[in-house]
Enzyme design. Structure first.
Site, PDB file in Angstrom:
ATOM      1  N   PRO A   2     -86.732 -23.237 -55.873  1.00 29.86           N
ATOM      2  CA  PRO A   2     -87.974 -24.044 -56.259  1.00 29.86           C
ATOM      3  C   PRO A   2     -88.044 -24.679 -54.786  1.00 29.86           C
ATOM      4  O   PRO A   2     -87.283 -25.629 -54.429  1.00 29.86           O
ATOM      5  CB  PRO A   2     -87.332 -24.829 -57.192  1.00 29.86           C
ATOM      6  CG  PRO A   2     -86.144 -24.181 -57.820  1.00 29.86           C
ATOM      7  CD  PRO A   2     -85.759 -23.233 -56.862  1.00 29.86           C
ATOM      8  N   GLU A   3     -89.101 -24.421 -54.269  1.00 28.85           N
ATOM      9  CA  GLU A   3     -89.778 -25.337 -53.449  1.00 28.85           C
ATOM     10  C   GLU A   3     -90.747 -26.078 -54.125  1.00 28.85           C
ATOM     11  O   GLU A   3     -90.685 -25.932 -55.278  1.00 28.85           O
ATOM     12  CB  GLU A   3     -90.524 -24.554 -52.241  1.00 28.85           C
ATOM     13  CG  GLU A   3     -89.228 -23.821 -51.346  1.00 28.85           C
ATOM     14  CD  GLU A   3     -89.854 -23.319 -49.815  1.00 28.85           C
ATOM     15  OE1 GLU A   3     -90.640 -23.987 -49.460  1.00 28.85           O
ATOM     16  OE2 GLU A   3     -89.427 -22.303 -49.458  1.00 28.85           O
TER      17      GLU A   3
END
Length: 271
Positions: A2-3
């Site tokens: 997850p960015e």
DNA sequence: CAGCGCCCCTGCCCGC
DNA sequence: TGCGGGCAGGGGCGCT
């Protein structure tokens, strides 16, 4: 992980399901994350409702009337809305059950994520109180970035990945934004013109917004709150494409390591 | 005090 | 088919 786009996708996926419904049960199946999941979570959350769900940097903030649950997904974390009772996955760590018949499960195989509680305003928490501006906010622009960069010898890629400078730009999108801006990732932050920073800010915003619109990037196992993968992977120009032809000039993309992170760029298109 | 590695951890992919 | 090595979306922390 997850960015930012993946965290934003998660936020949008879970919001409607977790808001304004009393928490009826909490299962801590494995408290071992980056820090131990607080054993007294239930005392804060049971019978309380989440009244606000928001994101700051890559942190998800779920607030009740008395405090905030801080969730970070680390490298491999994901949140899913499920019907309570269905079989757990191997690495499901924490489950919140709601009176509305839904449950939210955090799964994090690598355990770099975190679940914390704070009774203070979340922005004052030590993990959040030093963070730079949001890249999608108006505050992130050349007027801000350019002066900060002066006399900095650090590579521009590391500069924009530094959460004190700007939050949410991780390895995938740093590579992509620099390619889109025609900036060599190893160029010293202090030796880039104001105009190029202006362009870089715009490209960062465009790429992040585009990725959010596509539900984020699923490389291996990311799923949004309702279990769906992200489709931005097919838009990636450089990340994961070392040795393959540049989409602009067809020369093979080069890979180097920068701050221990893989860095892919075009020697012809990025200066 | 800025900057740089190290490290937390599991899983997957690759080469032998 | 098995196994060892390397690498992976993050980021706090300790050391220089």
């Amino acid at each position: 992980m997850p960015e930012l786009p993946e965290v934003e996708t998660t936020l949008r996926g879970i919001s409607a399901h977790v808001l304004n419904s009393p928490i009826s049960r909490i299962n801590i199946r494995n408290a071992q994350l980056r820090w131990p999941v607080p054993a007294d979570l239930a005392s804060h959350l049971l019978n309380q409702s989440i009244t606000q769900v928001r994101r700051r940097a890559k942190y998800l903030l779920l607030s009740t009337d008395t405090g905030t649950l801080i969730i970070h997904l680390g490298m491999s974390g994901s949140l899913r809305i499920v019907t309570p009772g269905i079989a757990y996955d191997k690495h499901d760590h924490v489950e919140l059950c709601f009176a509305n018949g839904k449950a939210m499960r955090l799964k994090d195989p690598r355990r770099f994520g975190a679940v914390l509680w704070t009774s203070d305003p979340a922005e004052e928490h030590p993990l959040l109180n030093h963070l730079g501006p949001e890249p999608l906010s108006d505050a992130f622009n050349a007027d801000y970035l350019y002066p900060l960069s002066r006399k900095k010898n650090v590579a521009v890629k590391q500069f924009i990945m530094n959460s004190k400078i700007v939050v949410g730009i991780g390895n995938i999108y740093a590579n992509e934004a620099l390619f889109a801006s025609g900036i060599h990732p190893q160029r010293a932050a202090g030796k880039i013109s104001r105009q190029r920073y202006e362009n870089l800010c715009i490209k960062c915003k465009q790429i992040l917004e585009q990725a959010i619109a596509q539900g984020g990037t699923t490389l291996k196992d990311f799923v949004g709150g309702t279990g769906q993968p992200g489709y931005f992977k097919q838009e990636l120009q450089v990340y994961g494409r070392s040795g393959q032809p540049c989409m602009q000039c067809s020369k093979p993309l080069k890979e180097v390591r920068l701050g221990n992170r893989s860095t892919v760029y075009c020697t012809h298109c990025q200066k």
